[in-house]
Design a protein around this motif. Structure first.
Motif, PDB file in Angstrom:
ATOM      1  N   PRO A 242      20.458  31.906  47.755  1.00  0.00           N
ATOM      2  CA  PRO A 242      19.293  31.272  47.122  1.00  0.00           C
ATOM      3  C   PRO A 242      19.338  31.368  45.605  1.00  0.00           C
ATOM      4  O   PRO A 242      19.540  32.438  45.042  1.00  0.00           O
ATOM      5  N   GLY A 243      19.192  30.221  44.971  1.00  0.00           N
ATOM      6  CA  GLY A 243      19.101  30.186  43.518  1.00  0.00           C
ATOM      7  C   GLY A 243      20.412  30.096  42.775  1.00  0.00           C
ATOM      8  O   GLY A 243      20.412  29.960  41.548  1.00  0.00           O
ATOM      9  N   THR A 244      21.540  30.163  43.458  1.00  0.00           N
ATOM     10  CA  THR A 244      22.818  30.118  42.749  1.00  0.00           C
ATOM     11  C   THR A 244      23.102  28.712  42.226  1.00  0.00           C
ATOM     12  O   THR A 244      22.861  27.713  42.901  1.00  0.00           O
ATOM     13  N   LYS A 245      23.608  28.651  41.014  1.00  0.00           N
ATOM     14  CA  LYS A 245      23.982  27.403  40.360  1.00  0.00           C
ATOM     15  C   LYS A 245      25.376  27.574  39.770  1.00  0.00           C
ATOM     16  O   LYS A 245      25.766  28.673  39.371  1.00  0.00           O
ATOM     17  N   PHE A 246      26.120  26.482  39.690  1.00  0.00           N
ATOM     18  CA  PHE A 246      27.522  26.569  39.269  1.00  0.00           C
ATOM     19  C   PHE A 246      27.831  25.458  38.270  1.00  0.00           C
ATOM     20  O   PHE A 246      27.444  24.311  38.465  1.00  0.00           O
ATOM     21  N   ARG A 247      28.527  25.841  37.218  1.00  0.00           N
ATOM     22  CA  ARG A 247      28.939  24.879  36.192  1.00  0.00           C
ATOM     23  C   ARG A 247      30.435  24.991  35.987  1.00  0.00           C
ATOM     24  O   ARG A 247      30.943  26.065  35.643  1.00  0.00           O
ATOM     25  N   SER A 248      31.136  23.906  36.166  1.00  0.00           N
ATOM     26  CA  SER A 248      32.595  23.885  35.989  1.00  0.00           C
ATOM     27  C   SER A 248      32.935  23.379  34.593  1.00  0.00           C
ATOM     28  O   SER A 248      32.361  22.408  34.118  1.00  0.00           O
ATOM     29  N   GLU A 249      33.866  24.045  33.944  1.00  0.00           N
ATOM     30  CA  GLU A 249      34.324  23.622  32.629  1.00  0.00           C
ATOM     31  C   GLU A 249      35.709  24.207  32.382  1.00  0.00           C
ATOM     32  O   GLU A 249      36.323  24.773  33.288  1.00  0.00           O
ATOM     33  N   LYS A 250      36.193  24.088  31.162  1.00  0.00           N
ATOM     34  CA  LYS A 250      37.497  24.648  30.815  1.00  0.00           C
ATOM     35  C   LYS A 250      37.359  25.542  29.589  1.00  0.00           C
ATOM     36  O   LYS A 250      36.617  25.229  28.663  1.00  0.00           O
ATOM     37  N   LEU A 251      38.100  26.644  29.612  1.00  0.00           N
ATOM     38  CA  LEU A 251      38.152  27.562  28.482  1.00  0.00           C
ATOM     39  C   LEU A 251      39.607  27.831  28.126  1.00  0.00           C
ATOM     40  O   LEU A 251      40.488  27.748  28.998  1.00  0.00           O
ATOM     41  N   ASP A 252      39.850  28.154  26.864  1.00  0.00           N
ATOM     42  CA  ASP A 252      41.204  28.519  26.441  1.00  0.00           C
ATOM     43  C   ASP A 252      41.516  29.920  26.958  1.00  0.00           C
ATOM     44  O   ASP A 252      40.931  30.910  26.510  1.00  0.00           O
ATOM     45  N   LEU A 253      42.447  29.998  27.900  1.00  0.00           N
ATOM     46  CA  LEU A 253      42.773  31.266  28.547  1.00  0.00           C
ATOM     47  C   LEU A 253      44.269  31.407  28.738  1.00  0.00           C
ATOM     48  O   LEU A 253      45.005  30.418  28.790  1.00  0.00           O
ATOM     49  N   ALA A 254      44.717  32.663  28.873  1.00  0.00           N
ATOM     50  CA  ALA A 254      46.102  32.950  29.249  1.00  0.00           C
ATOM     51  C   ALA A 254      46.277  32.614  30.730  1.00  0.00           C
ATOM     52  O   ALA A 254      45.296  32.369  31.456  1.00  0.00           O
ATOM     53  N   PRO A 255      47.514  32.602  31.236  1.00  0.00           N
ATOM     54  CA  PRO A 255      47.729  32.226  32.640  1.00  0.00           C
ATOM     55  C   PRO A 255      46.934  33.064  33.638  1.00  0.00           C
ATOM     56  O   PRO A 255      46.493  32.546  34.666  1.00  0.00           O
ATOM     57  N   THR A 256      46.765  34.372  33.378  1.00  0.00           N
ATOM     58  CA  THR A 256      45.977  35.231  34.254  1.00  0.00           C
ATOM     59  C   THR A 256      45.134  36.164  33.386  1.00  0.00           C
ATOM     60  O   THR A 256      45.361  36.282  32.182  1.00  0.00           O
ATOM     61  N   ARG A 257      44.175  36.867  34.014  1.00  0.00           N
ATOM     62  CA  ARG A 257      43.316  37.787  33.255  1.00  0.00           C
ATOM     63  C   ARG A 257      44.132  38.884  32.581  1.00  0.00           C
ATOM     64  O   ARG A 257      43.862  39.270  31.453  1.00  0.00           O
ATOM     65  N   GLU A 258      45.131  39.404  33.314  1.00  0.00           N
ATOM     66  CA  GLU A 258      45.862  40.537  32.770  1.00  0.00           C
ATOM     67  C   GLU A 258      47.123  40.141  32.010  1.00  0.00           C
ATOM     68  O   GLU A 258      47.830  40.989  31.480  1.00  0.00           O
ATOM     69  N   PHE A 259      47.412  38.854  31.906  1.00  0.00           N
ATOM     70  CA  PHE A 259      48.676  38.383  31.343  1.00  0.00           C
ATOM     71  C   PHE A 259      48.897  38.932  29.930  1.00  0.00           C
ATOM     72  O   PHE A 259      48.221  38.539  28.981  1.00  0.00           O
ATOM     73  N   ALA A 260      49.842  39.868  29.815  1.00  0.00           N
ATOM     74  CA  ALA A 260      50.244  40.427  28.513  1.00  0.00           C
ATOM     75  C   ALA A 260      49.047  40.694  27.609  1.00  0.00           C
ATOM     76  O   ALA A 260      49.103  40.479  26.395  1.00  0.00           O
ATOM     77  N   ARG A 261      47.965  41.188  28.201  1.00  0.00           N
ATOM     78  CA  ARG A 261      46.695  41.269  27.476  1.00  0.00           C
ATOM     79  C   ARG A 261      46.820  42.090  26.190  1.00  0.00           C
ATOM     80  O   ARG A 261      46.353  41.684  25.130  1.00  0.00           O
ATOM     81  N   ALA A 262      47.426  43.261  26.280  1.00  0.00           N
ATOM     82  CA  ALA A 262      47.516  44.107  25.091  1.00  0.00           C
ATOM     83  C   ALA A 262      48.443  43.503  24.038  1.00  0.00           C
ATOM     84  O   ALA A 262      48.276  43.742  22.840  1.00  0.00           O
ATOM     85  N   VAL A 263      49.422  42.741  24.459  1.00  0.00           N
ATOM     86  CA  VAL A 263      50.353  42.105  23.525  1.00  0.00           C
ATOM     87  C   VAL A 263      49.714  40.888  22.875  1.00  0.00           C
ATOM     88  O   VAL A 263      49.823  40.685  21.661  1.00  0.00           O
ATOM     89  N   LEU A 264      49.039  40.068  23.672  1.00  0.00           N
ATOM     90  CA  LEU A 264      48.419  38.866  23.120  1.00  0.00           C
ATOM     91  C   LEU A 264      47.186  39.187  22.295  1.00  0.00           C
ATOM     92  O   LEU A 264      46.932  38.552  21.275  1.00  0.00           O
ATOM     93  N   GLY A 265      46.385  40.180  22.721  1.00  0.00           N
ATOM     94  CA  GLY A 265      45.109  40.429  22.079  1.00  0.00           C
ATOM     95  C   GLY A 265      44.069  39.444  22.562  1.00  0.00           C
ATOM     96  O   GLY A 265      44.278  38.695  23.517  1.00  0.00           O
ATOM     97  N   THR A 266      42.949  39.407  21.882  1.00  0.00           N
ATOM     98  CA  THR A 266      41.860  38.513  22.262  1.00  0.00           C
ATOM     99  C   THR A 266      41.366  37.747  21.042  1.00  0.00           C
ATOM    100  O   THR A 266      41.629  38.122  19.902  1.00  0.00           O
ATOM    101  N   VAL A 267      40.648  36.663  21.313  1.00  0.00           N
ATOM    102  CA  VAL A 267      39.997  35.880  20.265  1.00  0.00           C
ATOM    103  C   VAL A 267      38.510  35.871  20.592  1.00  0.00           C
ATOM    104  O   VAL A 267      38.109  35.386  21.649  1.00  0.00           O
ATOM    105  N   ASP A 268      37.700  36.409  19.684  1.00  0.00           N
ATOM    106  CA  ASP A 268      36.275  36.573  19.939  1.00  0.00           C
ATOM    107  C   ASP A 268      35.481  36.137  18.709  1.00  0.00           C
ATOM    108  O   ASP A 268      36.017  36.051  17.602  1.00  0.00           O
ATOM    109  N   PRO A 269      34.180  35.870  18.902  1.00  0.00           N
ATOM    110  CA  PRO A 269      33.333  35.614  17.724  1.00  0.00           C
ATOM    111  C   PRO A 269      33.375  36.803  16.776  1.00  0.00           C
ATOM    112  O   PRO A 269      33.497  37.953  17.204  1.00  0.00           O
ATOM    113  N   ALA A 270      33.291  36.528  15.499  1.00  0.00           N
ATOM    114  CA  ALA A 270      33.362  37.572  14.475  1.00  0.00           C
ATOM    115  C   ALA A 270      32.338  38.669  14.753  1.00  0.00           C
ATOM    116  O   ALA A 270      31.171  38.393  15.029  1.00  0.00           O
TER     117      ALA A 270
END
Length: 640
Positions: A242-270
């Protein structure tokens, strides 16, 4: 002498005259005005408006500050260009205005400054807003408008973006349709915990009931954003809640959540720290690279934001709004990509091999033929620390690869030399023993190596001398001054120690410290027959090593390769002998890290074909029991 006669005496007659006396002429008034504009104190200058009415200096100072708007706290550099021109009782000077804008951009223009000579012979500045800029009028304010270009990407070894638009699903709740908040929260929490690989850290839903209560009835209260593949795992469990809603879109992401995470780093709002540390570089809402390659090469990737100097004016509600007038514009410069050597399939295999590990782990893979870093995985989950590159830990028995090479190069042993492997060995009062107290008796050196006999290597340590082990290590790149494109520890090998330290160093203990990357590169050197500095980035290219490592002597290094193969066929790494593909070579390692011999890190280094790698498990126990299974998962995933 009359005033006009005095002027004629010191000026060259023409259609327009040029002042010749700094003391009596208008130059003094111009210079005083420029100094006062800069300091904010104009009390030494007289002012009139274009009609000749006097204006208090304080009013002019306030007007300049208001007109300067967003640049008020960074006054311009001001200078007089030549001498004023005088026509009767009016002088016109040219002043140069140079504003330093964010990003070290300089906005320069010239303005005429008019002065009039009063009855007291003093020159007064004719004040009007156009003195600051020709397009400004009373009530205007200078404003800044930034424009950013799309951030450049981090590329894999084939030149393809590692971060690209990928489908995601935003899962949310509409408060008006949720009748039992606690029940829905429990169901969502259970479903999210069932996603594999697990989301680390878990999604915290403890504040969800409060957010729902505070939201408007028809609001979309976001619960979590999931990659499409993760959403599909639990869609059947949450879609009809009850009450669940879903929105599909696209985000800039690496191939997987853990993909070379420490090597690539992240991009975040300042973040607040970014804005405080670099107030002229980052503004609220900017995207900033943090950690890994995104942080190391942030300026290159983000490019130079565009900047426009605009005119603003207060609207009906008093809020300053752009008028549409631009005074200056610097176009944005797009960022430049960073090309790496990472291979997607190898990185996926490395991440998969570490999946599920609860201890801190690292796996580095290096291409033997050219030193390219193919994968660098860190765990558990999406760990932010690049343990693969920066760990400084004892290598344990993996270092017998280095010790064996040194002994063979010096002719101290051959693979078939008989070297006793007793249960224990005492060196200067310190007892060395083997894992689980095993003993082999008098066996060939190759067997000592395959079975990882500590006492045999400790007994041979004097043959290496005080600094022989360090010298051999340096031929394999350890302690080298090589750069890969990110911070990395190249190792520190024990040298000039006493008998006990030499014995400990021969089995990878004592003061010797390495990183997984350093050991993977050393292993690649054994596989190739010579060291090639590992590299992660190729554009921009890292600084080359200051001194190329010497070629290894063919016969000793070939013997080490043979013995490393025997580790797999008949030694401590037999779990890898049926791995599909080319033969596997390797060496296990168990490294004590404190005074308790039961506290050990687990290691495995080896290669298959053109891929050399190192596996490290912090507090992992034995290499054969913990690191070898990870190596097996990696190689089997790589073979698919």
């Amino acid at each position: 002498m009359s005033r006009l006669a005095g002027v004629a005496a010191c000026l060259i007659a023409s259609a327009s005259l040029v002042a010749c006396s700094a003391e009596d002429g208008p130059q003094r008034g111009v210079d005083a005005f420029l100094a006062g504009w800069k300091s904010g104190d104009l009390h030494k200058v007289g002012f009139v408006d274009p009609t000749g009415a006097r204006i208090p200096a304080a009013d002019v100072a306030e007007a300049i500050r208001e007109l300067s708007g967003e640049l008020a706290d960074t006054p311009p550099k001001l200078s007089r260009q030549g001498d004023p021109e005088i026509v009767r009782d009016t002088a016109t000077a040219t002043i140069r205005v140079e504003w330093t804008l964010p990003g070290e951009t300089v906005w320069t223009y010239d303005r005429p400054l008019r002065l009039t000579q009063g009855r007291d012979d003093e020159w007064q500045v004719i004040w009007e807003p156009q003195v600051v800029h020709e397009q400004l009028t009373r009530g205007d304010r200078i404003g800044l408008q930034r424009a950013t270009d799309r951030r450049a990407g981090v590329l894999d070894g084939a030149g393809n973006p590692l971060v690209a638009p990928r489908p995601v699903v935003r899962v949310g709740l509409q408060p008006s349709e949720v009748s039992d908040v606690e029940a829905v929260t429990r169901e969502l929490d259970a479903a999210l915990r069932a996603i594999r690989p697990a989301i680390t850290p878990p999604v915290d839903l403890s504040g969800l009931p409060k957010r729902l209560d505070e939201a408007k009835p028809d609001a979309f209260v976001e619960v979590v954003t999931l990659r499409d593949e993760a959403y599909r795992q639990i869609k059947s469990r949450i879609y009809d809640l009850p009450g669940t809603k879903f929105r599909s879109e696209k985000l800039d992401l690496a191939p997987t959540r853990e993909f070379a995470r420490a090597v690539l780093g992240t991009v975040d709002p300042a973040q607040a720290d970014d804005l405080k540390k670099f107030p002229d570089r980052y503004f609220p809402g900017d995207l900033v690279g943090h950690g890994g390659l995104q942080g190391r090469w942030d300026e290159r990737l983000r490019g130079v934001p565009g900047l426009a100097v605009i005119v603003k004016r207060a609207g009906p509600d008093g809020t300053l709004e752009p008028t549409g007038t631009k005074l200056f514009q610097r176009d944005p410069q797009p960022g430049e990509p960073v090309r790496t050597t990472l291979d997607v399939s190898t990185q996926n295999a490395a991440d998969q091999a570490l999946r599920g590990e609860r201890r801190r782990t690292a796996l580095v893979a290096v291409r033997v033929s050219d030193g390219a870093v193919l994968a660098a995985a860190n765990g558990p989950g999406v760990a932010g620390e690049n343990l693969a590159f920066t760990a400084q830990v004892p290598p344990g028995s993996t270092f017998k690869m280095v010790s064996a090479l040194g002994l063979l190069e010096r002719g101290a042993v051959t693979p078939d030399t008989t070297v006793a492997c007793p249960k224990t060995l005492v060196v200067d009062g310190r007892s060395f023993k083997n894992a689980n107290d095993f003993q082999l008796g008098a066996v060939p050196f190759r067997t000592d190596f395959a079975k990882s006999c500590n006492t045999a290597f400790a007994a041979l340590a004097p043959q290496l001398g005080a600094d022989g082990l360090a010298a051999t290590g340096r031929t394999l790149g350890l302690e080298g001054k090589w750069e890969v494109g990110l911070d990395a520890f190249t190792g520190k090998v024990s040298a000039d120690g006493g008998a006990t330290e030499q014995a400990a160093a021969a089995i990878g203990q004592g003061t010797t410290l390495v990183s997984p990357l350093a050991m993977a590169a050393a292993t690649a050197a054994v596989a190739k027959g010579g060291f090639i500095a590992p590299k992660l980035t190729v554009d921009p290219a890292p600084e080359p090593a200051t001194e190329p490592a010497p070629e290894l002597k063919p016969e000793p290094v070939a013997a080490v390769r043979t013995m490393m193969r025997e580790v797999i066929t008949s030694g401590t790494g037999t779990a890898l002998k049926d791995v599909p593909g080319e033969p596997v070579y390797g060496k296990t390692g168990t490294a004590e890290y404190d005074d308790n011999p039961k506290n050990t890190h687990a290691w495995f280094v080896g290669w298959q074909g053109d891929v050399a790698f190192a596996v490290f498990v912090e507090k992992g126990g034995s290499g054969s029991g913990t690191a070898v299974p990870i190596a097996e998962r990696f190689l089997r995933a790589l073979a698919r």
